[in-house]
Design a protein around this motif. Structure first.
Motif, mmCIF file in Angstrom:
data_model
loop_
_atom_site.group_PDB
_atom_site.id
_atom_site.type_symbol
_atom_site.label_atom_id
_atom_site.label_comp_id
_atom_site.label_asym_id
_atom_site.label_seq_id
_atom_site.Cartn_x
_atom_site.Cartn_y
_atom_site.Cartn_z
ATOM 1 N N GLN A 1 42.466 -112.036 19.437
ATOM 2 C CA GLN A 1 43.914 -111.809 19.313
ATOM 3 C C GLN A 1 44.202 -110.546 18.513
ATOM 4 O O GLN A 1 45.104 -109.779 18.846
ATOM 5 N N GLN A 2 43.451 -110.336 17.432
ATOM 6 C CA GLN A 2 43.669 -109.135 16.608
ATOM 7 C C GLN A 2 43.325 -107.870 17.383
ATOM 8 O O GLN A 2 44.037 -106.870 17.304
ATOM 9 N N VAL A 3 42.225 -107.922 18.154
ATOM 10 C CA VAL A 3 41.842 -106.751 18.952
ATOM 11 C C VAL A 3 42.931 -106.453 19.979
ATOM 12 O O VAL A 3 43.326 -105.298 20.163
ATOM 13 N N LYS A 4 43.446 -107.495 20.633
ATOM 14 C CA LYS A 4 44.515 -107.293 21.622
ATOM 15 C C LYS A 4 45.757 -106.708 20.964
ATOM 16 O O LYS A 4 46.421 -105.840 21.526
ATOM 17 N N LYS A 5 46.065 -107.182 19.759
ATOM 18 C CA LYS A 5 47.236 -106.669 19.047
ATOM 19 C C LYS A 5 47.055 -105.182 18.745
ATOM 20 O O LYS A 5 47.972 -104.381 18.956
ATOM 21 N N PRO B 1 37.058 -98.400 21.623
ATOM 22 C CA PRO B 1 36.369 -99.137 20.563
ATOM 23 C C PRO B 1 36.450 -98.406 19.223
ATOM 24 O O PRO B 1 36.558 -99.025 18.161
ATOM 25 N N ARG B 2 36.422 -97.080 19.272
ATOM 26 C CA ARG B 2 36.484 -96.302 18.032
ATOM 27 C C ARG B 2 37.835 -96.470 17.341
ATOM 28 O O ARG B 2 37.911 -96.572 16.113
ATOM 29 N N GLN B 3 38.900 -96.499 18.144
ATOM 30 C CA GLN B 3 40.230 -96.676 17.552
ATOM 31 C C GLN B 3 40.403 -98.096 17.024
ATOM 32 O O GLN B 3 41.047 -98.297 15.993
ATOM 33 N N ILE B 4 39.806 -99.059 17.704
ATOM 34 C CA ILE B 4 39.821 -100.432 17.190
ATOM 35 C C ILE B 4 39.079 -100.469 15.854
ATOM 36 O O ILE B 4 39.534 -101.093 14.889
ATOM 37 N N ARG C 1 31.943 -106.391 23.542
ATOM 38 C CA ARG C 1 33.028 -107.377 23.707
ATOM 39 C C ARG C 1 34.381 -106.699 23.533
ATOM 40 O O ARG C 1 35.327 -106.996 24.274
ATOM 41 N N ILE C 2 34.473 -105.790 22.569
ATOM 42 C CA ILE C 2 35.723 -105.047 22.377
ATOM 43 C C ILE C 2 36.025 -104.217 23.617
ATOM 44 O O ILE C 2 37.156 -104.209 24.112
ATOM 45 N N GLN C 3 34.995 -103.553 24.129
ATOM 46 C CA GLN C 3 35.161 -102.747 25.341
ATOM 47 C C GLN C 3 35.653 -103.623 26.498
ATOM 48 O O GLN C 3 36.532 -103.226 27.268
ATOM 49 N N ALA C 4 35.116 -104.826 26.606
ATOM 50 C CA ALA C 4 35.523 -105.731 27.683
ATOM 51 C C ALA C 4 36.983 -106.129 27.537
ATOM 52 O O ALA C 4 37.720 -106.184 28.521
ATOM 53 N N GLY D 1 37.018 -94.620 26.242
ATOM 54 C CA GLY D 1 36.320 -95.655 25.480
ATOM 55 C C GLY D 1 34.919 -95.866 26.001
ATOM 56 O O GLY D 1 33.994 -96.120 25.229
ATOM 57 N N ALA D 2 34.750 -95.741 27.305
ATOM 58 C CA ALA D 2 33.419 -95.906 27.889
ATOM 59 C C ALA D 2 32.472 -94.833 27.355
ATOM 60 O O ALA D 2 31.316 -95.118 27.033
#
Ligand code: FES
Length: 74
Positions: free
Chosen positions: A12-16, A25-28, A44-47, A63-64
């Protein structure tokens, strides 16, 4: 459910963060540190990003390549 167990970051936090504009992924990682310790959650974040959590698809493509860089650094 946790995406990143090192930092206790949930899907949920990643989606937010993705909705707020973190499209790679780097920005996450910048937003919540997810992926910056053991790195096992980066895929998993990439997915999650690849499933359309971020509305800006062209940045997901970047991101890839960010993921490839992470793989090279490992
Ligand atoms: S599980 Fe995310 S950095 Fe280790």
């Amino acid at each position: 459910m946790f995406v990143c167990s090192c930092f206790g970051v949930t899907e949920q936090q990643v989606k937010k963060h993705a909705e707020d504009g973190a499209c790679t992924p780097r920005q996450i990682a910048s937003a919540c540190k997810a992926g910056t310790d053991c790195g096992s959650c980066v895929r998993r974040i990439q997915a999650i990003l690849g499933r359309g959590a971020c509305p800006r698809r062209e940045l997901v493509e970047q991101g890839a390549s960010a993921l490839a860089e992470l793989d090279e650094a490992a």
